[in-house]
Design a protein around this motif. Structure first.
Motif, PDB file in Angstrom:
ATOM      1  N   ARG A 120       0.830  -1.214   0.000  1.00  0.00           N
ATOM      2  CA  ARG A 120       0.000   0.000   0.000  1.00  0.00           C
ATOM      3  C   ARG A 120       0.859   1.256   0.000  1.00  0.00           C
ATOM      4  O   ARG A 120       0.632   2.163  -0.818  1.00  0.00           O
ATOM      5  CB  ARG A 120      -0.931  -0.016   1.206  1.00  0.00           C
ATOM      6  CG  ARG A 120      -1.658   1.298   1.475  1.00  0.00           C
ATOM      7  CD  ARG A 120      -2.569   1.688   0.323  1.00  0.00           C
ATOM      8  NE  ARG A 120      -3.769   0.874   0.299  1.00  0.00           N
ATOM      9  CZ  ARG A 120      -4.702   0.987  -0.657  1.00  0.00           C
ATOM     10  NH1 ARG A 120      -4.533   1.841  -1.662  1.00  0.00           N
ATOM     11  NH2 ARG A 120      -5.773   0.207  -0.636  1.00  0.00           N
ATOM     12  N   VAL A 121       1.835   1.350   0.880  1.00  0.00           N
ATOM     13  CA  VAL A 121       2.631   2.577   0.971  1.00  0.00           C
ATOM     14  C   VAL A 121       3.566   2.732  -0.222  1.00  0.00           C
ATOM     15  O   VAL A 121       3.990   3.852  -0.544  1.00  0.00           O
ATOM     16  CB  VAL A 121       3.433   2.617   2.294  1.00  0.00           C
ATOM     17  CG1 VAL A 121       2.502   2.583   3.489  1.00  0.00           C
ATOM     18  CG2 VAL A 121       4.428   1.461   2.370  1.00  0.00           C
ATOM     19  N   SER A 122       3.925   1.621  -0.883  1.00  0.00           N
ATOM     20  CA  SER A 122       4.754   1.706  -2.087  1.00  0.00           C
ATOM     21  C   SER A 122       3.917   1.833  -3.353  1.00  0.00           C
ATOM     22  O   SER A 122       4.460   1.737  -4.463  1.00  0.00           O
ATOM     23  CB  SER A 122       5.659   0.475  -2.184  1.00  0.00           C
ATOM     24  OG  SER A 122       4.893  -0.713  -2.270  1.00  0.00           O
ATOM     25  N   GLU A 123       2.600   2.009  -3.194  1.00  0.00           N
ATOM     26  CA  GLU A 123       1.657   2.267  -4.284  1.00  0.00           C
ATOM     27  C   GLU A 123       1.500   1.094  -5.247  1.00  0.00           C
ATOM     28  O   GLU A 123       1.026   1.261  -6.368  1.00  0.00           O
ATOM     29  CB  GLU A 123       2.058   3.526  -5.056  1.00  0.00           C
ATOM     30  CG  GLU A 123       2.083   4.774  -4.190  1.00  0.00           C
ATOM     31  CD  GLU A 123       2.452   6.031  -4.964  1.00  0.00           C
ATOM     32  OE1 GLU A 123       2.871   5.897  -6.136  1.00  0.00           O
ATOM     33  OE2 GLU A 123       2.322   7.121  -4.408  1.00  0.00           O
ATOM     34  N   GLN A 124       1.865  -0.096  -4.830  1.00  0.00           N
ATOM     35  CA  GLN A 124       1.651  -1.272  -5.674  1.00  0.00           C
ATOM     36  C   GLN A 124       0.163  -1.620  -5.769  1.00  0.00           C
ATOM     37  O   GLN A 124      -0.310  -2.075  -6.818  1.00  0.00           O
ATOM     38  CB  GLN A 124       2.429  -2.467  -5.122  1.00  0.00           C
ATOM     39  CG  GLN A 124       3.932  -2.292  -5.134  1.00  0.00           C
ATOM     40  CD  GLN A 124       4.665  -3.507  -4.581  1.00  0.00           C
ATOM     41  OE1 GLN A 124       4.425  -4.628  -4.992  1.00  0.00           O
ATOM     42  NE2 GLN A 124       5.556  -3.271  -3.628  1.00  0.00           N
ATOM     43  N   ILE A 125      -0.574  -1.413  -4.681  1.00  0.00           N
ATOM     44  CA  ILE A 125      -2.008  -1.679  -4.705  1.00  0.00           C
ATOM     45  C   ILE A 125      -2.709  -0.691  -5.636  1.00  0.00           C
ATOM     46  O   ILE A 125      -3.626  -1.066  -6.392  1.00  0.00           O
ATOM     47  CB  ILE A 125      -2.589  -1.603  -3.275  1.00  0.00           C
ATOM     48  CG1 ILE A 125      -2.020  -2.736  -2.426  1.00  0.00           C
ATOM     49  CG2 ILE A 125      -4.108  -1.673  -3.302  1.00  0.00           C
ATOM     50  CD1 ILE A 125      -2.492  -2.748  -0.991  1.00  0.00           C
ATOM     51  N   ASP A 126      -2.279   0.563  -5.610  1.00  0.00           N
ATOM     52  CA  ASP A 126      -2.850   1.557  -6.532  1.00  0.00           C
ATOM     53  C   ASP A 126      -2.596   1.151  -7.979  1.00  0.00           C
ATOM     54  O   ASP A 126      -3.470   1.326  -8.847  1.00  0.00           O
ATOM     55  CB  ASP A 126      -2.241   2.930  -6.254  1.00  0.00           C
ATOM     56  CG  ASP A 126      -2.579   3.436  -4.865  1.00  0.00           C
ATOM     57  OD1 ASP A 126      -3.647   3.054  -4.344  1.00  0.00           O
ATOM     58  OD2 ASP A 126      -1.780   4.207  -4.294  1.00  0.00           O
ATOM     59  N   ALA A 127      -1.427   0.602  -8.241  1.00  0.00           N
ATOM     60  CA  ALA A 127      -1.112   0.159  -9.606  1.00  0.00           C
ATOM     61  C   ALA A 127      -2.014  -0.993 -10.032  1.00  0.00           C
ATOM     62  O   ALA A 127      -2.474  -1.048 -11.184  1.00  0.00           O
ATOM     63  CB  ALA A 127       0.351  -0.262  -9.686  1.00  0.00           C
ATOM     64  N   LEU A 128      -2.295  -1.926  -9.122  1.00  0.00           N
ATOM     65  CA  LEU A 128      -3.204  -3.028  -9.442  1.00  0.00           C
ATOM     66  C   LEU A 128      -4.606  -2.516  -9.763  1.00  0.00           C
ATOM     67  O   LEU A 128      -5.249  -2.987 -10.720  1.00  0.00           O
ATOM     68  CB  LEU A 128      -3.264  -4.015  -8.271  1.00  0.00           C
ATOM     69  CG  LEU A 128      -2.014  -4.851  -7.983  1.00  0.00           C
ATOM     70  CD1 LEU A 128      -2.205  -5.659  -6.703  1.00  0.00           C
ATOM     71  CD2 LEU A 128      -1.703  -5.783  -9.148  1.00  0.00           C
ATOM     72  N   GLU A 129      -5.070  -1.554  -8.978  1.00  0.00           N
ATOM     73  CA  GLU A 129      -6.407  -1.017  -9.201  1.00  0.00           C
ATOM     74  C   GLU A 129      -6.484  -0.244 -10.509  1.00  0.00           C
ATOM     75  O   GLU A 129      -7.505  -0.275 -11.211  1.00  0.00           O
ATOM     76  CB  GLU A 129      -6.809  -0.140  -8.021  1.00  0.00           C
ATOM     77  CG  GLU A 129      -6.986  -0.928  -6.718  1.00  0.00           C
ATOM     78  CD  GLU A 129      -7.230  -0.044  -5.514  1.00  0.00           C
ATOM     79  OE1 GLU A 129      -6.941   1.168  -5.624  1.00  0.00           O
ATOM     80  OE2 GLU A 129      -7.675  -0.564  -4.472  1.00  0.00           O
ATOM     81  N   ILE A 130      -5.417   0.449 -10.879  1.00  0.00           N
ATOM     82  CA  ILE A 130      -5.395   1.182 -12.152  1.00  0.00           C
ATOM     83  C   ILE A 130      -5.478   0.208 -13.326  1.00  0.00           C
ATOM     84  O   ILE A 130      -6.117   0.492 -14.349  1.00  0.00           O
ATOM     85  CB  ILE A 130      -4.116   2.048 -12.243  1.00  0.00           C
ATOM     86  CG1 ILE A 130      -4.212   3.209 -11.240  1.00  0.00           C
ATOM     87  CG2 ILE A 130      -3.915   2.590 -13.659  1.00  0.00           C
ATOM     88  CD1 ILE A 130      -2.954   4.029 -11.138  1.00  0.00           C
ATOM     89  N   MET A 131      -4.854  -0.959 -13.190  1.00  0.00           N
ATOM     90  CA  MET A 131      -4.890  -1.968 -14.248  1.00  0.00           C
ATOM     91  C   MET A 131      -6.208  -2.736 -14.291  1.00  0.00           C
ATOM     92  O   MET A 131      -6.380  -3.635 -15.105  1.00  0.00           O
ATOM     93  CB  MET A 131      -3.731  -2.950 -14.076  1.00  0.00           C
ATOM     94  CG  MET A 131      -2.365  -2.338 -14.344  1.00  0.00           C
ATOM     95  SD  MET A 131      -1.019  -3.556 -14.328  1.00  0.00           S
ATOM     96  CE  MET A 131      -1.023  -4.065 -12.610  1.00  0.00           C
ATOM     97  N   GLY A 132      -7.134  -2.406 -13.405  1.00  0.00           N
ATOM     98  CA  GLY A 132      -8.440  -3.047 -13.406  1.00  0.00           C
ATOM     99  C   GLY A 132      -8.494  -4.350 -12.646  1.00  0.00           C
ATOM    100  O   GLY A 132      -9.450  -5.123 -12.785  1.00  0.00           O
ATOM    101  N   ILE A 133      -7.489  -4.635 -11.829  1.00  0.00           N
ATOM    102  CA  ILE A 133      -7.460  -5.863 -11.032  1.00  0.00           C
ATOM    103  C   ILE A 133      -8.134  -5.614  -9.686  1.00  0.00           C
ATOM    104  O   ILE A 133      -7.923  -4.566  -9.056  1.00  0.00           O
ATOM    105  CB  ILE A 133      -6.011  -6.346 -10.830  1.00  0.00           C
ATOM    106  CG1 ILE A 133      -5.364  -6.665 -12.183  1.00  0.00           C
ATOM    107  CG2 ILE A 133      -5.955  -7.554  -9.911  1.00  0.00           C
ATOM    108  CD1 ILE A 133      -3.905  -7.024 -12.093  1.00  0.00           C
ATOM    109  N   ASN A 134      -8.937  -6.552  -9.255  1.00  0.00           N
ATOM    110  CA  ASN A 134      -9.570  -6.462  -7.947  1.00  0.00           C
ATOM    111  C   ASN A 134      -8.514  -6.729  -6.874  1.00  0.00           C
ATOM    112  O   ASN A 134      -8.230  -7.879  -6.523  1.00  0.00           O
ATOM    113  CB  ASN A 134     -10.717  -7.475  -7.847  1.00  0.00           C
ATOM    114  CG  ASN A 134     -11.376  -7.462  -6.475  1.00  0.00           C
ATOM    115  OD1 ASN A 134     -11.312  -6.470  -5.751  1.00  0.00           O
ATOM    116  ND2 ASN A 134     -11.998  -8.572  -6.113  1.00  0.00           N
ATOM    117  N   ALA A 135      -7.901  -5.661  -6.384  1.00  0.00           N
ATOM    118  CA  ALA A 135      -6.781  -5.794  -5.445  1.00  0.00           C
ATOM    119  C   ALA A 135      -7.152  -6.545  -4.173  1.00  0.00           C
ATOM    120  O   ALA A 135      -6.387  -7.422  -3.731  1.00  0.00           O
ATOM    121  CB  ALA A 135      -6.217  -4.415  -5.107  1.00  0.00           C
ATOM    122  N   PRO A 136      -8.308  -6.256  -3.524  1.00  0.00           N
ATOM    123  CA  PRO A 136      -8.646  -7.029  -2.321  1.00  0.00           C
ATOM    124  C   PRO A 136      -8.763  -8.526  -2.581  1.00  0.00           C
ATOM    125  O   PRO A 136      -8.283  -9.341  -1.790  1.00  0.00           O
ATOM    126  CB  PRO A 136      -9.981  -6.425  -1.881  1.00  0.00           C
ATOM    127  CG  PRO A 136      -9.987  -5.047  -2.448  1.00  0.00           C
ATOM    128  CD  PRO A 136      -9.258  -5.158  -3.751  1.00  0.00           C
TER     129      PRO A 136
END
Length: 243
Positions: A110-126
């Protein structure tokens, strides 16, 4: 508190959305089952064996009377290990070992913005990050609890016979007499609930962390504390419901 509970429920709703690719999830589930199960087996084995041995000595000390048969020591240790010690102590240990790992892993993403990158790519991060851990937890924690039951009873036999608190024949007679298989069902229900709590609470703390390395460490600590408290509360309610 209500805000946190609501956000926790919404996170679980997102976790159970239909996965994008089942083969990717399958590989991750297998990895998490191996990590949670095999990675914790040694620690659970050592703790369960010594807890069983100590419980036998304490029961023998409390029941030191000529009017009480020695076989009671085995039966009390058996029921205590199955109903309470094995599932609860194993869950508390796993909350510290697995819970902190899950929280720090997801928090770092989360703090390294990897989760944000997953969400931008349309992946359901949770779903991608939490669901495999959840499946691994509810699958392997009951397995570890079963192993803990066996080793706790075995540790009681070893500790009792080595100390002379109870003979081997009396102990075996105690653990085999008047056995109620329903106690194993109760223990496995507890283990399933505890596995769910350990993985989801830790994932929740890590998923919503904000800041840097310090906040990730604080979230890991909070995940362990909240998980332990929730496990003890769930232990009471499940016991009240099933017994």
């Amino acid at each position: 508190m209500f805000y946190s509970i609501g956000r926790y429920i919404l996170l679980l709703k997102a976790v159970f959305k239909k996965p994008e690719k089942f083969n990717i999830y399958f590989k991750e589930v297998m990895f998490q089952m191996n990590y949670i199960g095999m990675g914790s087996l040694g620690l659970i084995s050592i703790i369960s064996t010594f807890v069983g041995a100590v419980m036998t000595l304490q029961i023998a000390f409390q029941l030191n009377s000529d009017l009480i048969p020695k076989t009671i020591i085995g039966s009390v240790n058996r029921d205590s290990s199955i109903l309470e010690l094995s599932p609860t102590i194993s869950a508390l240990v796993l909350a510290g070992k697995i819970g902190s790992s899950i929280s720090s892993e997801i928090g770092t993403m989360r703090v390294s913005e990897q989760i944000d990158a997953l969400e931008i790519m349309g992946i359901n991060a949770p779903g991608y990050l939490i669901l495999p851990k959840l499946i691994g937890g509810i699958t392997m924690v009951p397995v570890l609890v079963i192993i803990a039951m066996f080793l706790s009873i075995t540790g009681g036999y070893i500790g009792g016979t080595l100390s002379g608190a109870v003979t081997g024949s009396d102990y075996i007679l105690g653990i085999t007499s008047d056995f109620n298989p329903y106690t194993i069902t109760v223990a496995l229900v507890k283990a399933f609930v505890f596995g769910f709590i350990i993985t989801t609470v830790a994932a929740y703390q890590g998923f919503y962390v904000r800041g840097g390395a310090l906040e990730v460490a604080q979230a890991s600590t909070k995940a362990v504390v909240v998980s332990c408290i929730t496990i003890l509360a769930a232990d009471y309610f499940v016991t009240q419901l099933l017994l």
